[in-house]
Motif scaffolding. Structure first.
Motif, short mmCIF file in Angstrom:
data_model
loop_
_atom_site.label_atom_id
_atom_site.label_comp_id
_atom_site.label_asym_id
_atom_site.label_seq_id
_atom_site.Cartn_x
_atom_site.Cartn_y
_atom_site.Cartn_z
N GLY A 151 23.35 -19.07 -4.41
CA GLY A 151 21.98 -18.61 -4.34
C GLY A 151 21.63 -17.59 -5.41
N HIS A 152 20.35 -17.23 -5.47
CA HIS A 152 19.85 -16.28 -6.45
C HIS A 152 19.57 -14.93 -5.80
CE1 HIS A 152 19.40 -19.27 -9.63
NE2 HIS A 152 18.87 -20.09 -8.74
N THR A 153 19.72 -13.88 -6.60
CA THR A 153 19.37 -12.53 -6.17
C THR A 153 17.94 -12.23 -6.59
OG1 THR A 153 21.66 -11.77 -6.33
CG2 THR A 153 19.94 -10.09 -6.39
N TYR A 154 17.17 -11.59 -5.70
CA TYR A 154 15.80 -11.20 -6.00
C TYR A 154 15.66 -9.69 -5.83
CZ TYR A 154 14.50 -16.15 -5.67
OH TYR A 154 14.40 -17.51 -5.86
N VAL A 155 14.67 -9.14 -6.47
CA VAL A 155 14.33 -7.74 -6.26
C VAL A 155 12.84 -7.66 -5.95
CG1 VAL A 155 13.93 -7.34 -8.75
CG2 VAL A 155 14.37 -5.40 -7.22
N SER A 156 12.49 -6.86 -4.97
CA SER A 156 11.09 -6.62 -4.65
C SER A 156 10.79 -5.14 -4.85
CB SER A 156 10.76 -7.05 -3.22
OG SER A 156 11.37 -6.18 -2.29
N TYR A 157 9.55 -4.83 -5.19
CA TYR A 157 9.15 -3.45 -5.41
C TYR A 157 7.64 -3.35 -5.30
CZ TYR A 157 8.31 -5.42 -10.05
OH TYR A 157 7.87 -6.22 -11.09
N ARG A 158 7.15 -2.12 -5.14
CA ARG A 158 5.72 -1.86 -5.08
C ARG A 158 5.32 -1.07 -6.31
NH1 ARG A 158 4.10 1.51 -0.82
NH2 ARG A 158 2.03 0.55 -0.87
N ARG A 159 4.14 -1.37 -6.84
CA ARG A 159 3.60 -0.61 -7.97
C ARG A 159 2.08 -0.65 -7.94
NH1 ARG A 159 4.02 -3.32 -13.84
NH2 ARG A 159 3.25 -1.20 -14.20
N MET A 160 1.48 0.27 -8.65
CA MET A 160 0.04 0.37 -8.69
C MET A 160 -0.53 -0.57 -9.76
SD MET A 160 -2.26 3.83 -9.20
CE MET A 160 -1.37 4.64 -7.87
N VAL A 161 -1.56 -1.29 -9.38
CA VAL A 161 -2.23 -2.20 -10.32
C VAL A 161 -3.72 -1.94 -10.27
CG1 VAL A 161 -0.47 -3.99 -10.15
CG2 VAL A 161 -2.40 -4.01 -8.56
N GLY A 162 -4.40 -2.34 -11.33
CA GLY A 162 -5.86 -2.23 -11.34
C GLY A 162 -6.33 -0.81 -11.15
N SER A 163 -7.34 -0.65 -10.33
CA SER A 163 -7.93 0.67 -10.10
C SER A 163 -7.33 1.32 -8.86
CB SER A 163 -9.45 0.54 -9.94
OG SER A 163 -9.76 -0.38 -8.89
N GLY A 164 -6.06 1.64 -8.95
CA GLY A 164 -5.39 2.33 -7.85
C GLY A 164 -4.97 1.47 -6.70
N GLU A 165 -5.01 0.15 -6.84
CA GLU A 165 -4.59 -0.73 -5.76
C GLU A 165 -3.08 -0.91 -5.79
OE1 GLU A 165 -6.70 -4.36 -6.17
OE2 GLU A 165 -8.66 -3.51 -5.66
N TRP A 166 -2.52 -1.15 -4.59
CA TRP A 166 -1.08 -1.33 -4.47
C TRP A 166 -0.75 -2.80 -4.32
CZ3 TRP A 166 2.41 2.53 -5.04
CH2 TRP A 166 1.93 3.83 -5.01
N ALA A 167 0.37 -3.20 -4.91
CA ALA A 167 0.80 -4.59 -4.81
C ALA A 167 2.32 -4.64 -4.74
CB ALA A 167 0.30 -5.41 -6.00
N THR A 168 2.82 -5.64 -4.04
CA THR A 168 4.26 -5.86 -3.94
C THR A 168 4.64 -7.05 -4.81
OG1 THR A 168 4.33 -4.99 -1.68
CG2 THR A 168 6.17 -6.37 -2.38
N PHE A 169 5.68 -6.88 -5.60
CA PHE A 169 6.15 -7.93 -6.50
C PHE A 169 7.57 -8.34 -6.13
CE2 PHE A 169 2.93 -5.58 -8.74
CZ PHE A 169 2.20 -6.56 -9.43
N LYS A 170 7.88 -9.58 -6.42
CA LYS A 170 9.22 -10.11 -6.17
C LYS A 170 9.67 -10.89 -7.39
CE LYS A 170 11.81 -12.99 -2.86
NZ LYS A 170 11.70 -13.82 -1.63
N ARG A 171 10.84 -10.54 -7.94
CA ARG A 171 11.35 -11.17 -9.15
C ARG A 171 12.73 -11.75 -8.91
NH1 ARG A 171 6.83 -11.03 -12.59
NH2 ARG A 171 5.96 -8.93 -12.63
N LYS A 172 13.00 -12.88 -9.56
CA LYS A 172 14.33 -13.45 -9.54
C LYS A 172 15.17 -12.78 -10.62
CE LYS A 172 14.81 -17.92 -9.08
NZ LYS A 172 14.87 -19.37 -9.42
N ILE A 173 16.39 -12.43 -10.29
CA ILE A 173 17.27 -11.74 -11.23
C ILE A 173 18.20 -12.74 -11.92
CG2 ILE A 173 19.09 -10.00 -11.45
CD1 ILE A 173 16.31 -8.89 -10.83
N GLY A 174 18.41 -12.52 -13.19
CA GLY A 174 19.37 -13.35 -13.93
C GLY A 174 18.78 -14.60 -14.52
#
Length: 591
Positions: free
Chosen positions: A567-590
């Motif tokens: 299987g693959h390893t993923y990382v998720s994190y939160r960051r600010m986008v746009g005008s102060g809105e929050w979003a959660t992202f998920k990326r595949k590693i490797g």
């Protein structure tokens, strides 16, 4: 008319030794059974499960039993099974235990294997996987090894299913076997299955050991007993629970401590390395428990409950400060005594974990928002201490390795290997080490160690215990001083081993993704930041380098490990986008 059949006496599988010999039913009382006590007999206890004695004397201790005076009956094992069992005795068990003594890995599993087939086959399955991973083999050999491991795994499960008696003895067999299954799954890279086993084992231990705490702000207290097997199990599960909590896998929010913080206080000095580690383990679990409680309830907290959390945090921070004083006093006492290189490394590792725990305790009541990531800029000194402690550990490790290895092998070594070894012999102080980049130091250590070790040991080590990887990962994640951060990432990538679920190379990939997201082009064209990383300790110029702004930083980083080996390893994190809105992202590693 049928004659009355003679009464058959079924041999009891549980009960104290005295009742077994007398062929009477034992009530399995602790520490001495009531049947023995009521007849003024001495209860001989329950073998490796402890107990025994008289109502007027202390229970018998089984600590003196060694792994070699309770051998597994070899007649019950095939040749391949015996080879695997011997491998665990000679090679794997102490490696699994890491830097600290472990009653579970160094004694209990061998004693239990002598009596319990479920444990015996689980031990062989674990050893089979470890033995294969440390050797270079063909694809067909890998297939054969996998089949053999699964056979042993299934045999262990079958024996567990046949033992349906719901008593203390059976529950402890299940807990020992469960810990072995966790280890097996972690080694094979099936982290989700290993985490499921851990959740089951910790829930079982919690249910049979102690009632739930009145508040989820306080960990469950597992009171110590005069029972070797129970204490060994508690120690093993507490350690693995901390590791899982650090990685964000403690779904059931079960946190254990072995001492009630309201009724116990730290000694002036620690009597042993294990006592120092257990005391710090309790503090780490208290931090994780408070943090989890805050994350789950802070939105609905009343002013009173908020104050309770602040009071709990203050007590933890005060106890961490006292722990450091006791630790320092203990080191002063140890300087007059000779301790092994392994114990020296253990004390250095505790120092590193204490720095990490201090930071975590100080920030555990902050929301998971990007602005709060600025708070970590106040702990640069702690992060520097983590990395300098890491360097001290490598110094100690290098000295120990080259004292224990057969240095005569270097007689026929190439000149470049000899030169590296000579460098190690002259690295006697911190300043000399800092003349070499951290990555170069690690690579040299691995080259020489690989040359000196026997062919079947390999370089891909595995330990169940946490070592330096978690605090170094935490440093790279939270410290935004570019030089410190990059040194930590390179240290993880050079790590020659795995620590349970902690894989240095995979985490280095995760951190590089986080750095790419946070930094973007922030340091583009900065020759100083992008130059070859040199000294581990930052100089004045390093500290003057601007850090990424608050709005660029990410928070709530979670590493999602695969469900299976491929299987693959993923990382998720939160960051600010746009005008102060929050979003959660998920990326595949490797990829």
């Amino acid at each position: 008319m049928h004659k009355d059949a003679p009464l058959s006496h079924k041999k009891a599988k549980t009960g104290c030794k005295t009742c077994k010999i007398r062929r009477v039913k034992c009530d399995e009382g602790r520490p001495a059974c009531r049947r023995c006590v009521s007849t003024s007999r001495v209860c001989d206890g329950y073998g490796i499960w402890g107990g025994g004695g008289t109502p007027y004397g202390k229970p018998q201790s089984n600590r003196a039993l060694s792994t070699y005076c309770t051998p597994v009956p070899t007649g019950n094992l095939s040749n391949e099974e015996q080879l695997c069992f011997d491998w665990l005795i000679k090679r794997a068990a102490k490696k699994f235990a890491g830097l600290f003594p472990s009653d579970f890995w160094e004694t209990l599993i061998f004693q239990a294997s002598a009596q319990e087939p479920a444990v015996r086959h689980a031990v062989i399955a674990v050893s089979s996987t470890h033995r294969f991973q440390q050797r270079y083999a063909t694809a067909s050999a890998k297939y054969d090894e996998e089949c053999f491991t699964l056979q042993q795994y299934n045999k262990s499960i079958q024996h567990l299913r046949t033992n349906t008696t719901n008593n203390t003895h059976s529950l402890r067999v299940a807990l020992i076997t469960c810990m072995l299954f966790i280890t097996l799954e972690y080694m094979r890279g099936q982290y989700q299955m290993g985490s499921a086993h851990l959740q089951y084992g910790m829930k079982l231990l919690s249910d049979i050991s102690a009632p739930r705490p009145p508040s989820s702000m306080v960990p469950t207290i597992l009171s110590p007993e005069e029972d070797f097997a129970y204490n060994a199990l508690v120690d093993a599960y507490v350690r693995l629970g901390i590791q899982s909590a650090m990685f964000g896998h403690m779904r059931s929010h079960v946190y254990f401590v072995t001492q009630d913080p309201q009724n116990t206080s730290l000694p002036y000095t620690f009597s042993s390395l294990v006592e120092a580690r257990r005391s710090l383990d309790d503090l780490l679990n208290r931090v994780h428990c408070l943090k989890e409680h805050y994350n789950n309830h802070h939105a609905s907290q009343t002013p009173t409950s908020n104050q309770q959390m602040l009071n709990t945090q203050s007590l933890i921070i005060a106890d961490l400060s006292l722990w450091r004083k006791t630790y320092t006093a203990s080191l002063a006492r140890l300087e007059t005594n000779k301790i092994s290189g392994k114990d020296q490394s253990g004390y250095l590792l505790l120092r590193v974990h204490h720095e990490m725990a201090t930071i975590m305790a100080s920030v555990c009541l902050l929301p998971e928002e990007t602005e709060t990531e600025l708070i970590f800029d106040n702990y640069t000194e702690n992060f520097v201490n983590i990395m300098s402690g890491f360097i001290d550990m490598w110094k100690c490790w290098a000295a120990t390795v080259f004292n224990e290895r057969d240095i005569s092998k270097l007689a026929a070594a190439p000149d470049d290997i000899k030169a590296i070894f000579q460098n190690f012999k002259t690295w006697s102080d911190m300043d000399a080490i800092l003349e070499t980049s951290l990555l170069e130091l690690l690579e040299k250590a691995l080259i020489v160690n690989s040359y000196l070790q026997s062919p079947d040991c390999g370089r891909n080590g595995f330990t169940v215990e946490m070592g330096y990887i978690p605090p170094v990962y935490y440093t790279a994640l939270k410290c935004r001083v570019p030089r410190i951060r990059r040194q930590a990432v390179r240290a993880l990538r050079a790590a020659p081993h795995r620590e349970g679920v902690w894989n240095g190379a995979v985490l280095a990939d995760v951190l590089e993704e986080i750095m790419r997201v946070e930094e973007g082009n922030f340091y583009a064209g900065d020759v100083w930041v992008n130059s070859s990383v040199g000294h581990i300790l930052p100089g004045d110029k390093d500290l003057l380098v601007p850090k990424v702004p608050a709005e660029a930083r990410v928070s709530d980083v979670r590493v999602l490990l695969p469900d299976d080996i491929a299987g693959h390893t993923y990382v998720s994190y939160r960051r600010m986008v746009g005008s102060g809105e929050w979003a959660t992202f998920k990326r595949k590693i490797g990829v």
